[in-house]
Design an enzyme around this catalytic site. Structure first.
Site, short mmCIF file in Angstrom:
data_model
loop_
_atom_site.label_atom_id
_atom_site.label_comp_id
_atom_site.label_asym_id
_atom_site.label_seq_id
_atom_site.Cartn_x
_atom_site.Cartn_y
_atom_site.Cartn_z
N HIS A 99 2.36 2.11 -3.13
CA HIS A 99 1.45 3.09 -3.74
C HIS A 99 2.01 4.51 -3.71
O HIS A 99 1.30 5.45 -4.03
CB HIS A 99 0.08 3.04 -3.07
CG HIS A 99 -0.64 1.75 -3.31
ND1 HIS A 99 -1.92 1.50 -2.82
CD2 HIS A 99 -0.28 0.62 -3.98
CE1 HIS A 99 -2.30 0.29 -3.18
NE2 HIS A 99 -1.32 -0.27 -3.88
N ASP A 104 0.87 -1.18 0.00
CA ASP A 104 0.00 0.00 0.00
C ASP A 104 0.91 1.23 0.00
O ASP A 104 2.01 1.18 -0.53
CB ASP A 104 -0.95 -0.04 1.20
CG ASP A 104 -2.29 0.66 0.91
OD1 ASP A 104 -2.25 1.87 0.63
OD2 ASP A 104 -3.34 0.01 0.97
#
Length: 432
Positions: free
Chosen positions: A273, A246
């Site tokens: 991310h 993430d």
């Protein structure tokens, strides 16, 4: 999974990507490399079984300013609560392993290891709650075992998270390290890997230093953010390698308070991310410096994300000396992160500066909320491949068009000097 390089390798990378004189950091403290505690209060030895009680007793009995030292071997433990001024020193060759037993982390509602509406049913593995001083030091490993099958279940923490994504609801999985209502916390040198949920999460922290960390989780391990400063001030993240499933770093400012004076300097991000602000920014985020950052294969690169359900003011953010490669969205400044969101908390991004930024292909997104709340950004020496595409909406972009490539919409292409190939050297050195 390949073994990431240690933090010392970052020094050669940073030397390659510095393009201009240093600017003042946003963290208002004078931050220097942490040093080892001078006093060791206890040296527990692993039992071969569960060491939770032994470790917690050692922490509780340790005086402020001293360290509990874990030498070589594997220590298996449930949740641990740190004490003000105490350092958990994890030596080279030592490994602290989180047991995959939901009942050990449960907050008393029987939800840990299950999917529910709220998703706050687990205690963290290591907690700094209302602590002042202390932290984690050493060259050892803390392993959250996010990929291990949970006791009493047929799935892992990460499989639980994926099932929640498909079925709806929130997974109840423990964070690896939670720092809450704390001051002057330092985490340095250690490797954090395979967290069931976030690796490091912060809430209302005044003063925190993260120096020379390796944070590592698979790219498909959902919600395994690297470091998330939330409602926190005076934070430095430096000389660290972070790759996760993430956000590599996400600065948050929800209902619990604003975040400001944050320095993210001399770091390398692998998969993940990206370098994010948001999505909760309704209390405001400001005075943030991101300098000397390499983003290699992150889905998004530099990202500010929010929407009308959780938006607020994000201002005085500077990105300086940044190298990007293999990103779908190298730039993603989006005030409509969830276009279906409803509410009146309108995101406003202003005084955003990008200086000496290099990248290749991908979408370069800058989208403000509307014409009354435009995104305000300044570009100085920002260059991507000719195949990259600008996507501008409700955005005021200030730039000398001879200093930006590909050209902004409505501007003619210019012949730009190539300049030094600093990013190629940074990526080459990182992959040695």
């Amino acid at each position: 999974m390949t073994q990431p390089f240690r933090a010392c390798s970052l020094l050669s990378i940073i030397a390659c990507i510095i393009l201009c004189p240093a600017a003042n950091a946003q963290d208002r403290r004078i931050v220097t490399e942490p040093i080892a505690p001078q006093t060791v209060c206890d040296r527990p030895v692993p039992s071969g079984k569960q060491d939770t009680v032994t470790l917690q007793d050692a922490i509780d009995q340790c005086p402020s300013g001293a360290a509990v030292y874990l030498g070589r071997g594997e220590f298996r433990s449930g949740p641990l609560e740190m004490k003000s001024g105490v350092t958990l020193w994890i030596g080279r060759g030592a490994k602290l392993i989180a047991i995959p037993q939901p009942a050990a982390y449960d907050k008393g509602r029987g939800q840990c290891g299950r999917i529910s509406g709220k998703g706050d049913g687990c205690r963290p593995f290591i907690s700094f709650s209302k602590a002042r001083g202390g932290g984690i030091y050493g060259d050892g490993i803390i392993d959250g075992q996010g990929g291990a099958t949970m006791v009493g279940s047929a799935e892992t923490w990460w499989q639980l998270a994926r099932r929640a994504q498909v079925e709806g609801g929130n997974q109840n999985a423990p964070r690896l390290i939670q720092i809450d209502h704390a001051q002057d916390i330092t985490v340095t040198g250690v490797t954090l890997r395979n967290a069931p949920n976030f690796h490091i999460a912060m809430n209302r922290v005044e003063g925190a230093t993260f120096w020379g960390l390796t944070i590592d989780a698979p790219a498909d391990a959902r919600n395994t953010d690297g470091i998330d400063p939330g409602a926190s001030q005076d934070v430095t993240i430096t000389r660290s390698f972070i790759r996760t499933g993430d956000d590599n770093v996400a600065i948050k400012a929800g209902d619990n308070g604003s975040s400001s004076h944050i320095s993210i300097i001399d770091n390398y991000f692998g998969w993940g991310h990206g370098m994010s602000i948001g999505s909760e920014v309704n209390s405001g985020a400001s005075d943030i410096l991101v300098r000397n950052l390499t983003l290699d294969g992150t889905t998004s690169g530099l990202r500010i994300k929010s929407d009308v359900s959780r938006g607020g003011l994000v201002e005085r953010v500077t990105y300086e000396n940044v190298c990007l490669r293999g990103n779908r969205w190298p730039l993603a400044f989006d005030a409509k992160y969830d276009p279906r969101a409803q509410g009146s908390r309108i995101p406003v991004y202003r005084q955003i500066v990008l200086r000496h930024v290099r990248g290749d292909d991908g979408a370069l997104v800058m989208r403000g909320a509307d014409e009354r709340h435009v995104l305000d950004v300044k570009l100085e020496d920002v260059r991507f491949a000719s195949s990259a595409i600008w996507q501008l909406e409700h955005a005021k972009v200030t730039a000398d068009h001879s200093d930006v490539s590909p050209p902004l919409p409505g501007q003619a292409a210019e012949t730009l000097s190539r300049g030094s190939d600093t990013c190629s050297r940074a990526f080459r050195d990182a992959n040695r």
